[in-house]
Write a protein that holds these residues in place. Structure first.
Motif, PDB file in Angstrom:
ATOM      1  N   PRO A   1       1.001   3.501  -8.738  1.00 55.52           N
ATOM      2  CA  PRO A   1      -0.338   3.903  -8.290  1.00 55.52           C
ATOM      3  C   PRO A   1      -1.299   2.721  -8.306  1.00 55.52           C
ATOM      4  O   PRO A   1      -1.192   1.837  -9.162  1.00 55.52           O
ATOM      5  CB  PRO A   1      -0.750   4.960  -9.316  1.00 55.52           C
ATOM      6  N   VAL A   2      -2.203   2.714  -7.357  1.00 53.11           N
ATOM      7  CA  VAL A   2      -3.224   1.664  -7.278  1.00 53.11           C
ATOM      8  C   VAL A   2      -4.539   2.261  -7.767  1.00 53.11           C
ATOM      9  O   VAL A   2      -5.010   3.262  -7.214  1.00 53.11           O
ATOM     10  CB  VAL A   2      -3.379   1.156  -5.831  1.00 53.11           C
ATOM     11  N   SER A   3      -5.108   1.660  -8.782  1.00 52.17           N
ATOM     12  CA  SER A   3      -6.362   2.197  -9.324  1.00 52.17           C
ATOM     13  C   SER A   3      -7.541   1.265  -9.087  1.00 52.17           C
ATOM     14  O   SER A   3      -8.692   1.719  -9.067  1.00 52.17           O
ATOM     15  CB  SER A   3      -6.207   2.480 -10.830  1.00 52.17           C
ATOM     16  N   ASP A   4      -7.290   0.000  -8.883  1.00 50.94           N
ATOM     17  CA  ASP A   4      -8.389  -0.946  -8.658  1.00 50.94           C
ATOM     18  C   ASP A   4      -9.153  -0.564  -7.388  1.00 50.94           C
ATOM     19  O   ASP A   4      -8.573  -0.470  -6.306  1.00 50.94           O
ATOM     20  CB  ASP A   4      -7.839  -2.368  -8.515  1.00 50.94           C
ATOM     21  N   PRO A   5     -10.477  -0.325  -7.502  1.00 47.82           N
ATOM     22  CA  PRO A   5     -11.233   0.171  -6.339  1.00 47.82           C
ATOM     23  C   PRO A   5     -11.142  -0.749  -5.130  1.00 47.82           C
ATOM     24  O   PRO A   5     -11.024  -0.285  -3.992  1.00 47.82           O
ATOM     25  CB  PRO A   5     -12.678   0.242  -6.862  1.00 47.82           C
ATOM     26  N   GLU A   6     -11.194  -2.056  -5.343  1.00 48.51           N
ATOM     27  CA  GLU A   6     -11.169  -2.974  -4.208  1.00 48.51           C
ATOM     28  C   GLU A   6      -9.800  -2.946  -3.521  1.00 48.51           C
ATOM     29  O   GLU A   6      -9.704  -2.935  -2.281  1.00 48.51           O
ATOM     30  CB  GLU A   6     -11.506  -4.398  -4.692  1.00 48.51           C
ATOM     31  N   GLU A   7      -8.742  -2.913  -4.335  1.00 45.35           N
ATOM     32  CA  GLU A   7      -7.398  -2.865  -3.744  1.00 45.35           C
ATOM     33  C   GLU A   7      -7.181  -1.535  -3.010  1.00 45.35           C
ATOM     34  O   GLU A   7      -6.532  -1.494  -1.962  1.00 45.35           O
ATOM     35  CB  GLU A   7      -6.317  -3.065  -4.821  1.00 45.35           C
ATOM     36  N   ARG A   8      -7.760  -0.460  -3.544  1.00 47.34           N
ATOM     37  CA  ARG A   8      -7.637   0.837  -2.868  1.00 47.34           C
ATOM     38  C   ARG A   8      -8.315   0.797  -1.493  1.00 47.34           C
ATOM     39  O   ARG A   8      -7.765   1.286  -0.498  1.00 47.34           O
ATOM     40  CB  ARG A   8      -8.236   1.951  -3.745  1.00 47.34           C
ATOM     41  N   ARG A   9      -9.506   0.198  -1.424  1.00 47.42           N
ATOM     42  CA  ARG A   9     -10.215   0.088  -0.138  1.00 47.42           C
ATOM     43  C   ARG A   9      -9.404  -0.764   0.841  1.00 47.42           C
ATOM     44  O   ARG A   9      -9.263  -0.419   2.019  1.00 47.42           O
ATOM     45  CB  ARG A   9     -11.573  -0.586  -0.349  1.00 47.42           C
ATOM     46  N   THR A  10      -8.881  -1.873   0.351  1.00 45.37           N
ATOM     47  CA  THR A  10      -8.071  -2.748   1.207  1.00 45.37           C
ATOM     48  C   THR A  10      -6.857  -1.992   1.729  1.00 45.37           C
ATOM     49  O   THR A  10      -6.492  -2.102   2.907  1.00 45.37           O
ATOM     50  CB  THR A  10      -7.604  -3.979   0.398  1.00 45.37           C
ATOM     51  N   ALA A  11      -6.235  -1.222   0.871  1.00 43.69           N
ATOM     52  CA  ALA A  11      -5.034  -0.474   1.256  1.00 43.69           C
ATOM     53  C   ALA A  11      -5.359   0.582   2.300  1.00 43.69           C
ATOM     54  O   ALA A  11      -4.641   0.737   3.302  1.00 43.69           O
ATOM     55  CB  ALA A  11      -4.424   0.187   0.012  1.00 43.69           C
ATOM     56  N   LEU A  12      -6.454   1.311   2.106  1.00 42.99           N
ATOM     57  CA  LEU A  12      -6.812   2.371   3.054  1.00 42.99           C
ATOM     58  C   LEU A  12      -7.184   1.766   4.408  1.00 42.99           C
ATOM     59  O   LEU A  12      -6.819   2.305   5.461  1.00 42.99           O
ATOM     60  CB  LEU A  12      -7.947   3.233   2.495  1.00 42.99           C
ATOM     61  N   ASP A  13      -7.892   0.634   4.393  1.00 44.27           N
ATOM     62  CA  ASP A  13      -8.181  -0.060   5.657  1.00 44.27           C
ATOM     63  C   ASP A  13      -6.871  -0.451   6.346  1.00 44.27           C
ATOM     64  O   ASP A  13      -6.725  -0.308   7.564  1.00 44.27           O
ATOM     65  CB  ASP A  13      -9.007  -1.323   5.404  1.00 44.27           C
ATOM     66  N   ALA A  14      -5.933  -0.961   5.570  1.00 49.02           N
ATOM     67  CA  ALA A  14      -4.661  -1.406   6.154  1.00 49.02           C
ATOM     68  C   ALA A  14      -3.910  -0.237   6.786  1.00 49.02           C
ATOM     69  O   ALA A  14      -3.278  -0.384   7.835  1.00 49.02           O
ATOM     70  CB  ALA A  14      -3.797  -2.080   5.088  1.00 49.02           C
ATOM     71  N   ILE A  15      -3.995   0.931   6.163  1.00 51.92           N
ATOM     72  CA  ILE A  15      -3.279   2.095   6.709  1.00 51.92           C
ATOM     73  C   ILE A  15      -3.916   2.539   8.026  1.00 51.92           C
ATOM     74  O   ILE A  15      -3.235   2.843   9.000  1.00 51.92           O
ATOM     75  CB  ILE A  15      -3.224   3.235   5.664  1.00 51.92           C
ATOM     76  N   VAL A  16      -5.252   2.534   8.080  1.00 56.12           N
ATOM     77  CA  VAL A  16      -5.938   2.889   9.337  1.00 56.12           C
ATOM     78  C   VAL A  16      -5.665   1.832  10.411  1.00 56.12           C
ATOM     79  O   VAL A  16      -5.381   2.155  11.566  1.00 56.12           O
ATOM     80  CB  VAL A  16      -7.455   3.064   9.096  1.00 56.12           C
ATOM     81  N   ASN A  17      -5.716   0.569  10.032  1.00 56.70           N
ATOM     82  CA  ASN A  17      -5.486  -0.503  11.004  1.00 56.70           C
ATOM     83  C   ASN A  17      -4.021  -0.594  11.434  1.00 56.70           C
ATOM     84  O   ASN A  17      -3.714  -1.194  12.464  1.00 56.70           O
ATOM     85  CB  ASN A  17      -5.945  -1.849  10.434  1.00 56.70           C
ATOM     86  N   HIS A  18      -3.142  -0.001  10.632  1.00 51.42           N
ATOM     87  CA  HIS A  18      -1.731   0.056  11.031  1.00 51.42           C
ATOM     88  C   HIS A  18      -1.565   1.017  12.207  1.00 51.42           C
ATOM     89  O   HIS A  18      -0.749   0.791  13.094  1.00 51.42           O
ATOM     90  CB  HIS A  18      -0.881   0.511   9.842  1.00 51.42           C
ATOM     91  N   VAL A  19      -2.347   2.082  12.213  1.00 48.40           N
ATOM     92  CA  VAL A  19      -2.288   3.044  13.321  1.00 48.40           C
ATOM     93  C   VAL A  19      -2.903   2.414  14.577  1.00 48.40           C
ATOM     94  O   VAL A  19      -2.315   2.442  15.653  1.00 48.40           O
ATOM     95  CB  VAL A  19      -3.003   4.360  12.943  1.00 48.40           C
ATOM     96  N   VAL A  20      -4.092   1.868  14.434  1.00 47.67           N
ATOM     97  CA  VAL A  20      -4.752   1.172  15.548  1.00 47.67           C
ATOM     98  C   VAL A  20      -5.417  -0.082  14.979  1.00 47.67           C
ATOM     99  O   VAL A  20      -6.399   0.029  14.229  1.00 47.67           O
ATOM    100  CB  VAL A  20      -5.822   2.060  16.227  1.00 47.67           C
ATOM    101  N   PRO A  21      -4.899  -1.261  15.324  1.00 47.34           N
ATOM    102  CA  PRO A  21      -5.483  -2.495  14.774  1.00 47.34           C
ATOM    103  C   PRO A  21      -6.992  -2.578  15.029  1.00 47.34           C
ATOM    104  O   PRO A  21      -7.447  -2.358  16.157  1.00 47.34           O
ATOM    105  CB  PRO A  21      -4.726  -3.608  15.524  1.00 47.34           C
ATOM    106  N   GLY A  22      -7.739  -2.841  13.992  1.00 48.62           N
ATOM    107  CA  GLY A  22      -9.176  -2.993  14.099  1.00 48.62           C
ATOM    108  C   GLY A  22      -9.966  -1.700  13.940  1.00 48.62           C
ATOM    109  O   GLY A  22     -11.188  -1.729  13.869  1.00 48.62           O
ATOM    110  N   ARG A  23      -9.275  -0.580  13.880  1.00 51.83           N
ATOM    111  CA  ARG A  23      -9.962   0.701  13.861  1.00 51.83           C
ATOM    112  C   ARG A  23     -10.806   0.910  12.600  1.00 51.83           C
ATOM    113  O   ARG A  23     -11.796   1.642  12.635  1.00 51.83           O
ATOM    114  CB  ARG A  23      -8.945   1.840  13.990  1.00 51.83           C
ATOM    115  N   SER A  24     -10.453   0.269  11.505  1.00 47.86           N
ATOM    116  CA  SER A  24     -11.226   0.499  10.274  1.00 47.86           C
ATOM    117  C   SER A  24     -12.660   0.020  10.444  1.00 47.86           C
ATOM    118  O   SER A  24     -13.565   0.478   9.749  1.00 47.86           O
ATOM    119  CB  SER A  24     -10.573  -0.194   9.073  1.00 47.86           C
TER     120      SER A  24
END
Lengths: 233, 233
Positions: free
Chosen positions: A133-156
């Motif tokens: 599990p990822v608990s660090d708030p900054e790493e969580r934000r980075t991860a969620l951005d990466a998941i959205v940008n994986h679907v459509v690059p730049g979408r975050s």
């Protein structure tokens, strides 16, 4: 993890027993296969039995991220209160879930004269490891951005970021790209010499991914036009 | 198995903890999802850890078949001399391997105004069960035909059937469609009411499977033309 080498180091479980010539460990190849797919298949063990779950993911360098509801079973299983606990490689006991994450592209149908030699052209990546599990708030934000940008690059950058309530409802787990292999098959059929003259068509039917015209949401303000980053889809 | 009902019976592990409205048990829906995909992701447990292997498969009624080399690890594990043995449901101890077989189609990218509500439209099937080796010669032939016809319908009738040597080198395993569920997401994004006026495009980008022009094998007799069953690809 310092990206010190161009290849992942093979391990007993990333060296196949068969067709070893199809196995590859090149980081760029692996990254390309991972970045091109929309879903991975995440395998884990629950009550002694395997489970294979299709899910979205994102990549940041040598880390993969998967997210889900804090109520979902596999994500709960990675947490301190979860049902699984795995000894980490450095000896400390940390919450985690042993997983195998696999991504596959089907690139073509391979038709041989012999039924036996029918195959598909494909590119796949298999990652073994322990998801944590990822608990660090900054790493969580980075991860969620990466998941959205994986679907459509730049979408975050063109959507409302998660708010506190949404972040609290979202579990994020990380899987390091460490024990990794790719498998690739390309090219035509491999018929036996004595079959070459058989009267059957032989060759490859390529498969390609296509995109339909984007369908705006019923409630979309008609003044909002299709963004440039979707024009190529 | 008599196909007595239109639906698979839900079990604790085929009822999701979340998004239950996406789960379905309809046999026709499940068959359609299975028949349309080229590869499944087969999960099993090896040395206590999960493995997820992409592989071809075929369906005959309520049975799925997977094949491979007799030397491949998962197929060896289903055999009497394998490393796994699972009690069958009727109480007798039979060789078998607990598996989870998952098939997924990605049908669209779902873009919401909120990053949190991004998703994909998909259709997936998850089959839990015990895979067992198939030794009956007639069932093995039926299974191998089904796997070839799964790649290209009708192709088993236009290729050389497996000979004795090839049959001896091929392991076939069977997984009954018994504990099965489908999950389906369709439609547009589900943004929260307060986000509808945000200035972000929202909607769905459909994904479609396309076929390229068939590529004949280099050594194909130029007199052999493209068969009708490939004309539509």
């Amino acid at each position: 993890m310092p990206e010190s080498t161009a290849e992942y180091r093979p391990t007993p479980r990333t060296v196949p027993t068969r067709l070893r010539e199809r196995a590859a460990y090149d980081r760029e190849l692996v990254h390309g296969i991972l970045d091109e797919a929309y879903v991975c298949h995440l395998g884990f063990v629950r009550d002694g039995a395997p489970v294979v779950l299709p899910t979205l993911y994102g990549r940041v360098g040598e880390r993969l991220y998967v997210h889900g509801s804090t109520g979902s079973r596999p994500l709960r299983m990675t947490s301190p209160g979860g049902t699984e606990s795995t000894e980490s490689t450095d000896g400390e006991t940390a919450p985690g879930l042993a997983v195998c994450l696999t991504v596959t592209h089907v690139d073509g149908l391979v038709l041989a004269r012999a039924a036996f030699h029918h195959s598909i052209n494909y590119r796949s990546v298999m990652v073994h490891g322990v998801a944590r599990p990822v608990s660090d708030p900054e790493e969580r934000r980075t991860a969620l951005d990466a998941i959205v940008n994986h679907v459509v690059p730049g979408r975050s950058y063109d959507s409302r970021p998660a708010n506190a309530r949404e972040l609290a409802a979202t579990a994020v787990i990380r899987l390091d790209l460490d024990e990794v292999s790719a498998k690739v098959r390309t090219g035509g059929p491999h018929d036996d010499a004595e079959d070459i003259t058989l009267p059957h068509w032989a060759g490859v039917v390529p498969l390609v991914r296509g995109y339909g015209a984007p369908v705006p949401s019923d409630d979309l303000d008609p003044g909002i036009t299709l963004p440039d980053y979707l024009a190529g889809r």
